[in-house]
Scaffold this motif. Structure first.
Motif, mmCIF file in Angstrom:
data_model
loop_
_atom_site.group_PDB
_atom_site.id
_atom_site.type_symbol
_atom_site.label_atom_id
_atom_site.label_comp_id
_atom_site.label_asym_id
_atom_site.label_seq_id
_atom_site.Cartn_x
_atom_site.Cartn_y
_atom_site.Cartn_z
ATOM 1 N N GLU A 16 0.828 -1.217 0.000
ATOM 2 C CA GLU A 16 0.000 0.000 0.000
ATOM 3 C C GLU A 16 0.858 1.262 0.000
ATOM 4 O OE1 GLU A 16 -2.863 -0.123 3.292
ATOM 5 O OE2 GLU A 16 -2.477 -2.278 3.327
ATOM 6 N N PHE A 17 2.000 1.197 0.696
ATOM 7 C CA PHE A 17 2.887 2.356 0.810
ATOM 8 C C PHE A 17 4.146 2.100 -0.014
ATOM 9 C CE2 PHE A 17 0.503 2.065 4.774
ATOM 10 C CZ PHE A 17 -0.007 3.354 4.898
ATOM 11 N N ILE A 18 4.512 3.067 -0.863
ATOM 12 C CA ILE A 18 5.777 2.950 -1.586
ATOM 13 C C ILE A 18 6.659 4.123 -1.174
ATOM 14 C CG2 ILE A 18 6.913 2.978 -3.838
ATOM 15 C CD1 ILE A 18 4.664 1.312 -4.895
ATOM 16 N N CYS A 19 7.782 3.784 -0.538
ATOM 17 C CA CYS A 19 8.747 4.785 -0.097
ATOM 18 C C CYS A 19 9.983 4.658 -0.977
ATOM 19 C CB CYS A 19 9.135 4.560 1.359
ATOM 20 S SG CYS A 19 7.741 4.731 2.503
ATOM 21 N N THR A 20 10.574 5.782 -1.325
ATOM 22 C CA THR A 20 11.743 5.732 -2.193
ATOM 23 C C THR A 20 12.746 6.816 -1.859
ATOM 24 O OG1 THR A 20 12.534 5.820 -4.486
ATOM 25 C CG2 THR A 20 10.610 7.170 -3.968
ATOM 26 N N ASP A 21 14.008 6.438 -1.924
ATOM 27 C CA ASP A 21 15.098 7.395 -1.893
ATOM 28 C C ASP A 21 15.000 8.266 -3.152
ATOM 29 O OD1 ASP A 21 17.803 8.398 -1.267
ATOM 30 O OD2 ASP A 21 18.346 7.275 -3.068
ATOM 31 N N ILE A 22 15.696 9.383 -3.165
ATOM 32 C CA ILE A 22 15.673 10.257 -4.353
ATOM 33 C C ILE A 22 16.993 10.201 -5.128
ATOM 34 C CG2 ILE A 22 15.499 12.652 -5.166
ATOM 35 C CD1 ILE A 22 13.451 13.154 -2.959
ATOM 36 N N ASP A 23 18.107 10.644 -4.504
ATOM 37 C CA ASP A 23 19.351 10.786 -5.269
ATOM 38 C C ASP A 23 19.889 9.451 -5.779
ATOM 39 O OD1 ASP A 23 20.360 13.628 -5.410
ATOM 40 O OD2 ASP A 23 19.729 13.467 -3.316
ATOM 41 N N VAL A 53 11.901 9.456 0.598
ATOM 42 C CA VAL A 53 12.624 9.445 1.876
ATOM 43 C C VAL A 53 14.071 9.777 1.542
ATOM 44 C CG1 VAL A 53 13.221 8.059 3.898
ATOM 45 C CG2 VAL A 53 11.057 7.635 2.713
ATOM 46 N N THR A 54 14.538 10.956 1.970
ATOM 47 C CA THR A 54 15.772 11.479 1.397
ATOM 48 C C THR A 54 16.672 12.142 2.432
ATOM 49 O OG1 THR A 54 16.597 13.043 -0.281
ATOM 50 C CG2 THR A 54 14.567 13.659 0.820
ATOM 51 N N GLY A 55 17.925 12.308 2.078
ATOM 52 C CA GLY A 55 18.839 13.115 2.887
ATOM 53 C C GLY A 55 18.789 14.574 2.484
ATOM 54 N N TRP A 60 14.249 21.692 -0.184
ATOM 55 C CA TRP A 60 13.920 20.835 -1.330
ATOM 56 C C TRP A 60 12.625 20.067 -1.062
ATOM 57 C CZ3 TRP A 60 17.765 18.133 -4.905
ATOM 58 C CH2 TRP A 60 18.852 18.968 -5.188
ATOM 59 N N CYS A 61 12.464 19.602 0.171
ATOM 60 C CA CYS A 61 11.293 18.778 0.485
ATOM 61 C C CYS A 61 10.000 19.573 0.308
ATOM 62 C CB CYS A 61 11.392 18.243 1.916
ATOM 63 S SG CYS A 61 12.724 17.051 2.106
ATOM 64 N N ASP A 62 10.027 20.840 0.691
ATOM 65 C CA ASP A 62 8.862 21.698 0.495
ATOM 66 C C ASP A 62 8.484 21.744 -0.986
ATOM 67 O OD1 ASP A 62 7.301 24.250 1.863
ATOM 68 O OD2 ASP A 62 7.825 24.611 -0.233
ATOM 69 N N CYS A 63 9.471 21.928 -1.834
ATOM 70 C CA CYS A 63 9.237 21.999 -3.278
ATOM 71 C C CYS A 63 8.740 20.654 -3.831
ATOM 72 C CB CYS A 63 10.526 22.418 -3.976
ATOM 73 S SG CYS A 63 10.424 22.433 -5.757
ATOM 74 N N ILE A 64 9.379 19.562 -3.390
ATOM 75 C CA ILE A 64 9.007 18.220 -3.867
ATOM 76 C C ILE A 64 7.556 17.899 -3.517
ATOM 77 C CG2 ILE A 64 9.402 15.757 -3.354
ATOM 78 C CD1 ILE A 64 12.461 16.573 -3.240
ATOM 79 N N LEU A 65 7.179 18.199 -2.278
ATOM 80 C CA LEU A 65 5.822 17.854 -1.853
ATOM 81 C C LEU A 65 4.775 18.715 -2.564
ATOM 82 C CD1 LEU A 65 4.034 16.133 -0.084
ATOM 83 C CD2 LEU A 65 4.470 17.685 1.817
ATOM 84 N N VAL A 73 6.816 13.552 2.415
ATOM 85 C CA VAL A 73 8.241 13.389 2.151
ATOM 86 C C VAL A 73 8.988 13.413 3.476
ATOM 87 C CG1 VAL A 73 8.468 15.868 1.648
ATOM 88 C CG2 VAL A 73 10.240 14.322 0.880
ATOM 89 N N VAL A 74 9.931 12.494 3.629
ATOM 90 C CA VAL A 74 10.811 12.462 4.805
ATOM 91 C C VAL A 74 12.139 13.062 4.377
ATOM 92 C CG1 VAL A 74 12.111 10.940 6.362
ATOM 93 C CG2 VAL A 74 9.692 10.483 5.896
ATOM 94 N N GLY A 75 12.634 14.064 5.127
ATOM 95 C CA GLY A 75 13.848 14.761 4.709
ATOM 96 C C GLY A 75 14.955 14.733 5.740
ATOM 97 N N GLU A 76 16.134 15.186 5.290
ATOM 98 C CA GLU A 76 17.330 15.271 6.142
ATOM 99 C C GLU A 76 17.549 13.983 6.941
ATOM 100 O OE1 GLU A 76 17.784 19.049 8.143
ATOM 101 O OE2 GLU A 76 17.039 20.151 6.400
ATOM 102 N N ASN A 77 17.435 12.868 6.230
ATOM 103 C CA ASN A 77 17.671 11.529 6.804
ATOM 104 C C ASN A 77 16.816 11.226 8.033
ATOM 105 O OD1 ASN A 77 19.651 9.996 5.211
ATOM 106 N ND2 ASN A 77 20.950 11.781 5.550
ATOM 107 N N GLY A 78 15.604 11.796 8.059
ATOM 108 C CA GLY A 78 14.670 11.410 9.124
ATOM 109 C C GLY A 78 14.465 12.456 10.201
ATOM 110 N N ALA A 79 15.021 13.655 10.033
ATOM 111 C CA ALA A 79 14.805 14.709 11.035
ATOM 112 C C ALA A 79 13.338 15.129 11.075
ATOM 113 C CB ALA A 79 15.683 15.918 10.734
ATOM 114 N N PHE A 80 12.678 15.047 9.928
ATOM 115 C CA PHE A 80 11.284 15.506 9.849
ATOM 116 C C PHE A 80 10.574 14.808 8.690
ATOM 117 C CE2 PHE A 80 13.941 18.291 7.306
ATOM 118 C CZ PHE A 80 13.321 18.169 6.062
#
Ligand SMILES: [Mg+2]
Length: 268
Positions: A16-23, A53-55, A60-65, A73-80
């Motif tokens: 049901e959930f697909i999570c993916t790295d970006i770079d 789910v990205t570092g 960038w996360c604001d723009c991506i979402l 979107v999960v950013g900065e390796n899980g800070a938020f």
């Protein structure tokens, strides 16, 4: 690691959930691959909840979402995590990991790490996207620079000698203080915002990635996919993906998306 063909229709139907790295999972040479964007839309239209789910930094996360067909979107390796509220579908909310420090990357303890890394690892630099970060400091080794993996490992060790956490992506070494990572923030996001305890049924989530900063996800979930360019990193990785694509970068991501959708729909 198994080829994607080994995925069963039952495994694909459970997702049901697909999570993916970006770079270097969705991008190649820093740019979003056309195949990736098409695959994201295919998955979105097929009803999956999509979460990069990205570092990469908060900016960038604001723009991506706001721009991409994704749900959070999960950013900065899980800070938020950032997620949409669906009252109007356009408002974004921020979920912070409880272990982030209020001072974020402005804390004085980062300065000693920066000074030692820049002195001891010639050719590295603070990453170009640093002004848009809130909680970590990223050092460039392959985005604008051309350093070796051993240089990234050296940066990681310097950071850890100061009690910081550090993770190597395909382009940066991210350094932060706090007991969080990609996995911990994904679990928190799913529990607090989606009302889902994914630990109780891990088969509902598929993760796609390409490098050592994806290891926490590879270790926890049974259904994980590495794009084929993960190859050079595998030797130094303790936790590897369960499946591997035949194509690299965005073409590999699209290959995974197509197989998941087709096998779910029993078109194989
Ligand atoms: Mg990556």
């Amino acid at each position: 690691m198994k080829p994607l063909d080994a995925l069963t229709p039952e495994e694909c139907s459970a997702v049901e959930f697909i999570c993916t790295d970006i770079d270097d999972t969705l991008t190649a040479e820093g740019r979003l691959c056309r195949e990736s964007y098409e695959a994201l839309w295919m998955l979105h239209d097929s009803g999956y909840t999509l979460i990069p789910v990205t570092g990469r930094p908060a900016g960038w996360c604001d723009c991506i979402l706001r721009q991409w067909p994704v749900d959070a979107v999960v950013g900065e390796n899980g800070a938020f995590a950032m997620y949409r509220t669906y009252c109007k579908g356009r408002r974004l909310e921020l979920l912070l990991h409880p272990d982030v420090h209020p001072e974020g990357n402005k804390a004085a303890r980062f300065e000693k790490i920066k000074a030692e890394v820049l002195r001891e690892v010639p050719g590295t630099a603070v990453a170009g996207d640093q002004p848009y970060r809130l909680y970590d400091v990223a050092f460039d080794f392959r985005e604008e620079g051309e350093l070796e993996l051993e240089d990234a490992v050296k940066i990681e060790r310097i950071a850890e000698s100061y009690g910081a956490r550090a993770k190597i992506s395909s382009i940066h070494v991210n350094v932060w203080f706090g007991a969080y990572d990609k996995l911990k923030m994904v679990l928190l996001l799913l529990r607090n915002i989606y009302g889902t305890d994914i630990s109780a049924d891990k088969s509902r989530l598929l993760y796609c990635g390409d490098s050592p900063n994806d290891e926490s996800m590879f270790a926890f979930f049974p259904l994980t996919v590495g794009v084929s360019n993960i190859g050079p990193f595998l030797e130094g990785m303790r936790d590897r993906p369960a499946y591997i694509t035949s194509a690299s970068h965005g073409k590999g991501f699209k290959e995974a998306a197509e197989i998941i959708i087709k096998k779910r729909n029993k078109q194989y």
